[in-house]
Enzyme design. Structure first.
Site, PDB file in Angstrom:
ATOM      1  N   ASP A 207      73.187  67.719  92.313  1.00 42.75           N
ATOM      2  CA  ASP A 207      72.685  66.572  93.064  1.00 42.75           C
ATOM      3  C   ASP A 207      72.643  65.329  92.164  1.00 42.75           C
ATOM      4  OD1 ASP A 207      71.385  65.717  95.573  1.00 42.75           O
ATOM      5  OD2 ASP A 207      69.653  65.334  94.295  1.00 42.75           O
ATOM      6  N   GLU A 268      77.800  65.467  92.683  1.00 46.32           N
ATOM      7  CA  GLU A 268      77.772  64.346  93.622  1.00 46.32           C
ATOM      8  C   GLU A 268      77.897  63.062  92.810  1.00 46.32           C
ATOM      9  OE1 GLU A 268      74.725  62.597  97.018  1.00 46.32           O
ATOM     10  OE2 GLU A 268      73.917  63.365  95.161  1.00 46.32           O
TER      11      GLU A 268
HETATM   12  C1  GLC Z   1      71.509  63.617  97.311  1.00 43.16           C
HETATM   13  C2  GLC Z   1      71.362  64.618  98.430  1.00 43.16           C
HETATM   14  C3  GLC Z   1      70.415  64.061  99.434  1.00 43.16           C
HETATM   15  C4  GLC Z   1      69.081  63.846  98.758  1.00 43.16           C
HETATM   16  C5  GLC Z   1      69.214  62.981  97.517  1.00 43.16           C
HETATM   17  C6  GLC Z   1      67.980  63.018  96.662  1.00 43.16           C
HETATM   18  O1  GLC Z   1      72.075  62.438  97.712  1.00 43.16           O
HETATM   19  O2  GLC Z   1      72.615  64.898  98.977  1.00 43.16           O
HETATM   20  O3  GLC Z   1      70.272  64.885 100.544  1.00 43.16           O
HETATM   21  O4  GLC Z   1      68.206  63.227  99.662  1.00 43.16           O
HETATM   22  O5  GLC Z   1      70.267  63.413  96.703  1.00 43.16           O
HETATM   23  O6  GLC Z   1      67.840  64.242  96.023  1.00 43.16           O
END
Ligand code: GLC
Length: 530
Positions: A207, A268
């Site tokens: 994440d 991500e």
């Molecule tokens: C990422 C996740 C999302 C979450 C955020 C904070 O973007 O995909 O769902 O709210 O991180 O952890």
């Protein structure tokens, strides 16, 4: 004429380069104990469905004990399982079952922040001089916040402690950001990785992998972040994409590689600049780095073609495969975003043809639309923090429909934690299984052909565009036969395209080819061979 016989895909080594990964939103996938909430036993029971779909791996959204402020992304204990979802033994059992079916299991790790209920943050609140306080970003008491940094969910990224200090949270106030310059933080995550890897887990989705480090001097961002922006650009220069983050991924990669069957990481990396995204997927860093430009693209041929070309170049430059994604738990479902199921199906064929890995989000193979969620049922902090101005992400997180004739479409005997809208049973897996024209059938066929034709998913691609028609030529790298072309007509009128043999069409109303020409209707994609 070239030989067009399908060829069984050569040894898939390493497996992740061209994998199809299926994202399970755990809370909404399958309820094993009848409490209205999806869980590990439910997911285990549905693994044969995923094996039948033909995917290579499952990515499970956060399963840890959490504060419940952000769909599990506010973690209280990184080596725990939320009792809503089961136990650590259930995870072990899931991994065993999955491996027995030839599936890999990826969990979701959240290194940028913890929950405010994490024991470190509790101690940090109680004692400003504690070692735990040094694991977060605290600034001294002052009238104004320390700088102009904004939460990605709206409002300032700073909140006050009861004793007046400020602490940083790039997301909700219940998600304090960790300070990754502190070796105790680094070492603790090493232990977390090993804990799950030793249990048999095959990897992690990471994440906010472009986060973690912040400007050491806490300087203002040069602009104000807005969630409507295309990606995270200069207005986040001080809060994302700091150079130190790459050392963390090198460290994690070394841990992955220390296992006999190496583990994998997909991060991500929501940055606008694709060359910057590529840097996260250098050979000694993350295996996959998500870029979201295609996900954020409107239904527009030029935008699709340019994005694909640019992304392929960015990942090629570092020798990494491109991970493709059209939907996830943070984005409105593609059927609604693109305006029709027809378009969503066409986009799926395009994605599944591209070289690299493809990430599917649970329910996209059923053609689920974005659901209308009544305000009183909403859970997403984005809705609440924006004062209701942004709908938030609940509409793409609705519990899955499995058996159309069962209560709550087979998801659970109890009322689901988010309401399923009227008509949800019509999308159920069992109804689509008996329909050869269903979206589920299309995904199954596409994934099967991807396995049979090396050009699909692991070929070399060249992308060209004529008006609203995009052509992607795919050639197997190893010189095996079976070159495939994917055509997608994103315009409003039919187009004639050259083709020898139709392999698969996103729409049942495509016929031909006749005399080497195929009539490609609007909003349709096909795979053809030569
Ligand atoms: C990422 C996740 C999302 C979450 C955020 C904070 O973007 O995909 O769902 O709210 O991180 O952890």
């Amino acid at each position: 004429m070239q030989d067009t016989r399908p060829v069984e895909r050569a040894a898939r080594d390493p497996w992740w380069r061209d994998a199809v990964v299926y994202q399970v939103y755990l809370r909404s996938f399958a309820d094993g104990n009848g409490d209205g909430v999806g869980d590990f036993p439910g997911l285990r029971s549905r693994l044969p469905y995923l094996a039948g779909l033909g995917v290579d791996a499952v990515w499970v959204t956060p399963h840890y004990v959490s504060g419940g402020a952000d769909g599990g992304y506010d973690v209280v204990d990184f080596t725990s399982v939320d009792p809503d979802y089961g136990t650590v033994e259930d995870v072990r059992g899931l991994v065993e079952d999955a491996h027995g079916l030839g599936l890999r299991v990826l969990l979701d790790i959240v290194p940028n922040h913890t929950s405010d209920r994490h024991e470190w943050f509790r101690r940090a609140l109680a004692d400003p001089d504690s070692p735990e306080a040094a694991r977060y970003h605290f600034r001294p008491a002052s009238e104004e916040p320390p700088n102009n940094w904004q939460s990605m969910f709206g409002g300032p990224a700073w909140s006050r402690t009861p004793d007046g200090r400020w602490y940083l949270h790039l997301f909700t106030p219940q998600q304090p950001d960790l300070n990754w310059t502190n070796p105790a933080v680094v070492e603790d995550f090493d232990r977390t990785l090993r804990f799950w890897f030793d249990l048999g887990v095959d990897g992690f989705r990471v994440d906010v992998a472009y986060g973690l480090f912040k400007d050491p001097e806490y300087r203002d961002n040069p602009g104000i972040y807005s969630p409507t922006l295309f990606g995270h650009g200069p207005e986040q220069a001080m809060t994302t994409n700091q150079p130190g983050v790459h050392d963390v991924w090198r460290r994690w990669r070394a841990i992955c590689d220390s296992y006999a069957d190496p583990k994998m990481l997909v991060g991500e990396v929501s940055l606008a600049d694709l060359a910057e995204v590529g840097r996260y997927a250098r050979p000694d860093e993350l295996h996959h780095a998500f870029q979201f430009r295609l996900l954020k693209s409107d239904w527009d041929a030029a935008s699709f073609a340019d994005t694909i070309t640019e992304a392929l170049a960015a990942f090629d430059a570092v020798g990494a495969p491109a991970p493709w994604v059209l939907g996830n738990h943070d984005k409105a479902r593609q059927v609604t975003r693109y305006g029709s199921l027809r378009r969503a199906r066409a986009a799926a064929l395009l994605m599944l043809a591209l070289p690299g890995s493809a990430y599917l989000y649970a329910g996209e193979e059923l053609g689920l639309p974005e659901a209308d969620v009544p305000d009183q049922a909403r859970r997403d902090p984005i809705f609440f923090r924006s004062g209701g101005k942004r709908a938030g992400r609940d509409g793409c997180r609705i519990p899955m429909p499995w058996e159309g004739g069962e209560e709550n479409a087979g998801f659970s005997g109890a009322t689901p934690w988010l309401p399923q809208p009227a008509g949800w049973a019509g999308y159920a897996v069992d109804r689509q299984e008996s329909d050869p024209g269903s979206t589920l059938a299309l995904y199954r066929q596409a994934i099967l052909l991807r396995d049979l034709y090396p050009a699909l998913g692991s070929g070399r691609a060249s992308v060209t565009r004529t008006g609203d028609v995009v052509r992607v030529d795919l050639v197997a790298q190893s010189g095996e036969p079976g070159a495939v072309t994917c055509w997608i007509n994103m315009g409003a009128t039919p187009a004639g395209v050259p083709a020898h043999r139709l392999l698969l069409s996103s729409s049942p109303d495509v016929t031909g080819p006749v005399a080497g020409v195929l009539r490609l209707k609007a909003d349709t994609a096909v795979w053809v061979t030569w």
